[in-house]
Motif scaffolding. Structure first.
Motif, PDB file in Angstrom:
ATOM      1  N   ASN A   1       0.825  -1.204   0.000  1.00  0.00           N
ATOM      2  CA  ASN A   1       0.000   0.000   0.000  1.00  0.00           C
ATOM      3  C   ASN A   1       0.857   1.250   0.000  1.00  0.00           C
ATOM      4  N   LEU A   2       0.456   2.239  -0.807  1.00  0.00           N
ATOM      5  CA  LEU A   2       0.993   3.596  -0.683  1.00  0.00           C
ATOM      6  C   LEU A   2       0.099   4.304   0.322  1.00  0.00           C
TER       7      LEU A   2
ATOM      8  N   ARG B   1       2.459   9.597  -7.320  1.00  0.00           N
ATOM      9  CA  ARG B   1       2.021  10.670  -6.419  1.00  0.00           C
ATOM     10  C   ARG B   1       2.916  10.695  -5.191  1.00  0.00           C
ATOM     11  N   SER B   2       2.744  11.729  -4.362  1.00  0.00           N
ATOM     12  CA  SER B   2       3.499  11.792  -3.115  1.00  0.00           C
ATOM     13  C   SER B   2       2.901  10.803  -2.115  1.00  0.00           C
ATOM     14  N   PHE B   3       3.694  10.356  -1.178  1.00  0.00           N
ATOM     15  CA  PHE B   3       3.224   9.437  -0.148  1.00  0.00           C
ATOM     16  C   PHE B   3       4.093   9.610   1.087  1.00  0.00           C
ATOM     17  N   ARG B   4       3.567   9.151   2.237  1.00  0.00           N
ATOM     18  CA  ARG B   4       4.314   9.257   3.490  1.00  0.00           C
ATOM     19  C   ARG B   4       4.825   7.910   3.967  1.00  0.00           C
ATOM     20  N   HIS B   5       4.030   6.859   3.724  1.00  0.00           N
ATOM     21  CA  HIS B   5       4.408   5.526   4.186  1.00  0.00           C
ATOM     22  C   HIS B   5       4.264   4.505   3.064  1.00  0.00           C
ATOM     23  N   LEU B   6       5.189   3.579   3.009  1.00  0.00           N
ATOM     24  CA  LEU B   6       5.032   2.367   2.204  1.00  0.00           C
ATOM     25  C   LEU B   6       4.638   1.282   3.197  1.00  0.00           C
TER      26      LEU B   6
ATOM     27  N   ALA C   1       4.787  -0.588   8.390  1.00  0.00           N
ATOM     28  CA  ALA C   1       4.711   0.733   7.755  1.00  0.00           C
ATOM     29  C   ALA C   1       6.095   1.373   7.811  1.00  0.00           C
ATOM     30  N   ILE C   2       6.669   1.634   6.636  1.00  0.00           N
ATOM     31  CA  ILE C   2       8.003   2.250   6.552  1.00  0.00           C
ATOM     32  C   ILE C   2       7.833   3.687   6.074  1.00  0.00           C
ATOM     33  N   GLN C   3       8.293   4.646   6.870  1.00  0.00           N
ATOM     34  CA  GLN C   3       8.217   6.045   6.454  1.00  0.00           C
ATOM     35  C   GLN C   3       9.104   6.266   5.229  1.00  0.00           C
ATOM     36  N   LYS C   4       8.661   7.159   4.367  1.00  0.00           N
ATOM     37  CA  LYS C   4       9.384   7.406   3.117  1.00  0.00           C
ATOM     38  C   LYS C   4      10.845   7.772   3.389  1.00  0.00           C
ATOM     39  N   GLU C   5      11.076   8.595   4.415  1.00  0.00           N
ATOM     40  CA  GLU C   5      12.447   9.034   4.682  1.00  0.00           C
ATOM     41  C   GLU C   5      13.326   7.913   5.253  1.00  0.00           C
ATOM     42  N   ASP C   6      12.704   6.791   5.674  1.00  0.00           N
ATOM     43  CA  ASP C   6      13.480   5.670   6.221  1.00  0.00           C
ATOM     44  C   ASP C   6      13.757   4.581   5.192  1.00  0.00           C
ATOM     45  N   LEU C   7      13.228   4.705   3.979  1.00  0.00           N
ATOM     46  CA  LEU C   7      13.360   3.635   2.986  1.00  0.00           C
ATOM     47  C   LEU C   7      14.821   3.353   2.636  1.00  0.00           C
ATOM     48  N   GLN C   8      15.652   4.400   2.627  1.00  0.00           N
ATOM     49  CA  GLN C   8      17.057   4.199   2.271  1.00  0.00           C
ATOM     50  C   GLN C   8      17.810   3.344   3.294  1.00  0.00           C
TER      51      GLN C   8
END
Length: 834
Positions: free
Chosen positions: A41-42, A71-76, A96-103
């Motif tokens: 889910n986005l 589109r923009s999203f906050r969590h994957l 739920a992984i925050q976008k800024e933590d994906l790296q």
């Protein structure tokens, strides 16, 4: 689909491997097992679903998913569901992984603990709010202060149980007071427009001096806060569902009044519940999230030209493209953008021919030709995946579907036979399937894409020239790719090649494994085929195929696909299936009388027509020739209060369609646009909203034939089978060079060392393949200069963006952690540069 940002395009994509779950909580019944599936889910919008794994608390999925994120999203997010035949499927837990933590988890297999799902864990969306503190003079002449809280709008609220009817409560809260007010309910929208103002008395009129009044006001304001809660109006007996909240201390008005900003909604501040972190089990994932910031084409010209002339550099090991393969940790990460860029500019065949020829010259034994994971092998693999996917589908998909649907047992290992199964019957079934697959492959030579045939021709010529005494090497050089790396893996794992939507069941998977092994051996043309099997039962089964007709068929097929100028590719005219699937469509009004309602239909797109029918395999209810598609555009949500809608515009009317999610909608719009791009009568303007109740909702024009009011989107390439953005691929190659800059510099040192000192090679330089140190050094110098220039442009863009961006804007609401991190990084960079 890129997001435009002031002369720069931003692309987002994600590649996910969903491995397995383990230690899921048992079902509270006698069986204890569960039937589970996983969704991607986005935020909370589902974009992918795995197959259901039945009767397991440790389900293995083994599924891959790739998508461009539109589109923009906050969590994957990843949800594990337990399928229930009689009731709504229940959620076991989520990751739920925050976008800024994906790296943090980039391209690493990671076990994630499943978390509980409740209203607070599902918060998403943002609120546009304005606060204003003003003086009011009462009828008695007393001055008091009142707060005006204006709720303008919300965006991206979650959809609860298939609907969203949101309203907001606005509360002024302090140590000794709490005053709440409520907006109207907005029906059937998760982007509500409220624009309602609520007034609160901040300082009560009383008999005090002006000085004491201000003393009291300052103390009072510091302790007050505005709280905005979003709710979904529900008809259920359990009450309305919480959607999120935000809290704003009134002291923000000291800095600026009025205060106007966007805020991200937050979970309730009610104290975290004490839950065991591991009581729901865990999920193994591998996530690769990529964000490409692409400039206009001129910025990439120096590096792009350097890459495109790689095939002409002598020796090819001194070329920029080959150097990329040398410095990357894995050849695969270099091959993917390289092949796409070279395919886009028509230079992939000469480059692959050059590096393959160089590899053949270094090969000593014809039996090991192209068996390693070299840059040449990886580039050919990637070219076959890109250019050969349709060929693969046309050749194998009907037979693979038949095997999956028939569920015939083909187990030939006596040890694995179950009670009641007959070995001879299983062998006959397997032989039938192998014959079917072998025949469709060896008869498919005329359909093999030209670019693959040209590459196979160059491989054949290079191998025959290098090993003139081996008459079979011209065949094995080609078969090692077309059979070993193309057809056999597709038969073994059809879901990875989109031949099936999911992993096959264990019995079918075993059947496909046996077929793949046999086909691989048939295609290898090895002298002692039975000996090539470790298992005795496979050697026994292979005796069925020890006939010369099979070897002759393979050689004839290989001759056809590796001969130069074998046929005109346009001579084979057949419908190409591009995409199919269920969507919801609105009745077009082709009948004079009849309701214009919404119905679920199976849509099918080929290069000839766009059709829909009730179910897959039924006769089409409607067929739209591709030449009748005048435009394909998004439809604004306000038309029917439905998300992910688009319109296929025809001469008489428009067909309104709703896709299942934002990724599917983007994919359908893109491929429909590409396949109809060259139509003579394509529109230049369109209506972004529907024609309802006698007028267009967008421009209010009353005539249903009125010209459009908005320019059509365009500029998409017409090549429907290979849509590649050359600038984006060059940006990716720049990023790789930049990432491995240390290795580029080390390679420069190695060139210098080789030129000056001709003795034994230093160990730290031995990993690099350098045939001509001077030519390689020259190319390295140009690469480093080109990468450095692009890095300066990116740095300048980041500085300019940092200066212009406002925290609290619609693009960067207050509460955006990724932007807070960005601000901190830029501040550190600025301080360092000073």
């Amino acid at each position: 689909m890129a997001v435009e940002e002031e002369g720069l395009r931003v692309f987002q994509s994600v590649r996910i491997k969903i491995g397995e779950a383990k230690n899921l909580p048992s079902y509270p019944g006698p069986n204890k097992m569960r039937d589970c599936y996983c969704t991607v889910n986005l935020d909370q919008e589902e974009v992918f679903r795995t197959k259901v794994v039945e009767k397991s608390l440790c389900p293995f999925y083994g599924e891959d998913f790739y998508c461009e994120i539109p589109r923009s999203f906050r969590h994957l997010s990843f949800y594990i569901f337990d399928r229930d035949v009689f009731r709504r499927d229940s959620i076991i837990g989520k990751v739920a992984i925050q976008k800024e933590d994906l790296q943090k988890y980039h391209n690493r297999d990671t076990w994630f603990q499943l978390q509980h799902v409740d209203a607070d864990s599902e918060v998403q969306g943002k609120v546009h709010l304005e606060l204003r503190l003003s003086e009011v003079i009462t009828d008695t002449g007393v001055v008091c202060h009142k707060l005006a809280a204006r709720i303008l709008e919300c965006q991206g609220l979650p959809i609860v149980n298939g609907q969203c009817d949101p309203y907001a409560t606005v509360t002024l809260a302090g140590p000794f007071r709490s005053e709440a007010k409520k907006t109207k309910v907005r029906k059937r929208t998760n982007n509500p427009q409220f624009d309602e103002v609520f007034y609160f008395e901040v300082t009560r009129p009383c008999s005090y001096s002006k000085k004491s009044h201000f003393d009291f006001e300052e103390e009072d304001v510091d302790k007050l806060e505005i709280r905005v809660d979003l709710w979904n109006a529900s008809n259920l007996k359990f009450g309305d569902e919480f959607l999120g909240e935000l809290r704003i201390p009134l002291k923000v008005l000291r800095q600026s009044s009025p205060h106007e900003a966007w805020y991200f909604l937050q979970p309730r501040d009610n104290g975290s519940k004490s839950l065991k972190p591991d009581d729901l089990g865990s999920l193994r994932l591998n996530v690769v999230y990529t964000e490409d910031h692409v400039f206009s084409s001129d910025y990439y010209r120096p590096l792009r030209d350097l890459l495109l002339k790689s095939a002409d550099v002598e020796p090819v090991s001194a070329s920029a493209a080959h150097i990329l393969g040398e410095v990357c940790r894995e050849k695969q990460e270099a091959a993917i953008p390289l092949v796409r860029l070279l395919l886009h500019y028509g230079r992939v065949v000469p480059f692959i021919s050059a590096i393959a020829s160089a590899e053949v010259k270094r090969t000593q034994d014809p039996n090991t030709i192209f068996r390693g994971n070299s840059l040449a092998s990886k580039c050919i693999d990637e070219t076959m995946k890109l250019a050969g996917m349709h060929y693969l589908h046309v050749t194998l998909k009907p037979t693979i579907e038949e095997i999956c649907q028939s569920h015939r047992c083909c187990e030939i290992d006596p040890v694995k036979l179950r009670d009641g199964e007959n070995l001879e019957s299983n062998m006959e079934s397997l032989r039938h399937y192998v014959d079917r697959v072998f025949t469709v492959i060896t008869k498919s030579g005329v359909s093999c894409p030209t670019v693959m045939c040209d590459i196979f021709f160059s491989l054949r010529e290079a191998a025959a020239k290098r090993f003139q005494d081996d008459l079979d090497v011209r065949y094995t050089a080609v078969s090692s790719f077309i059979f070993l790396r193309f057809f056999a893996p597709a038969i073994l794992s059809p879901n990875l090649f989109q031949l099936t939507p999911h992993h096959t069941d264990p019995q079918t998977s075993r059947t496909l494994t046996l077929i793949s092994k046999t086909i691989q051996t048939l295609g290898s043309l090895s002298k002692s085929k039975s000996a090539s099997f470790k298992e005795s039962y496979m050697a026994t089964f292979y005796e069925f195929f020890n006939e010369q007709k099979y070897a002759d068929a393979v050689k004839n097929f290989l001759d056809l696909i590796s001969s130069s100028g074998r046929r005109d590719p346009k001579s084979v005219e057949q419908p190409i299936l591009l995409k199919e699937g269920f969507m919801i469509k609105r009745a077009q009004g082709r009948k004079r009388f009849g309701m214009k309602n919404f119905k679920k239909r199976w849509f099918r797109l080929t290069n000839h027509e766009f059709t829909y029918q009730k179910s897959k395999g039924d006769q089409p209810l409607c067929s739209i020739p591709i030449e009748n598609i005048l435009a394909v555009e998004r439809l604004e949500e306000e038309s029917f209060r439905m998300k992910n809608m688009f319109q296929v515009i025809q001469p008489e009317r428009a067909l309104y369609i709703q896709a299942s999610n934002c990724v599917e909608a983007r994919d359908w719009i893109d491929i429909l646009t590409k396949v109809s791009q060259c139509n003579q009568a394509r529109l230049t303007v369109f209506h972004p909203s529907a024609y309802l109740n006698g007028h267009w909702l967008c421009c209010r024009a009353s005539s249903d034939t009125a010209a459009g009011c908005t320019p059509c989107t365009g500029g998409l390439p017409a090549n429907i089978q290979l849509d590649i953005d050359g600038d984006r691929e060059t940006e990716r190659i720049y990023s790789l060079f930049n990432l491995y800059m240390g290795k580029l510099e080390k390679m420069q040192e190695a060139c210098g060392s080789k030129s000056v000192y001709d003795g034994p090679e230093q160990e730290e330089y031995s990993t690099f393949l350098i045939d001509d140190p001077q030519e390689t050094y020259k190319t390295l110098k140009q690469v480093i200069a080109g990468v450095g220039a692009l890095e300066q442009e990116h740095a300048q863009y980041r500085r300019d963006k940092f200066k212009k961006t406002r925290y609290g804007s619609q693009e960067h609401p207050i509460g955006d952690k990724s932007f807070q991190n960005y601000i901190r990084q830029q501040s550190e960079i600025s301080a360092h540069s000073i």
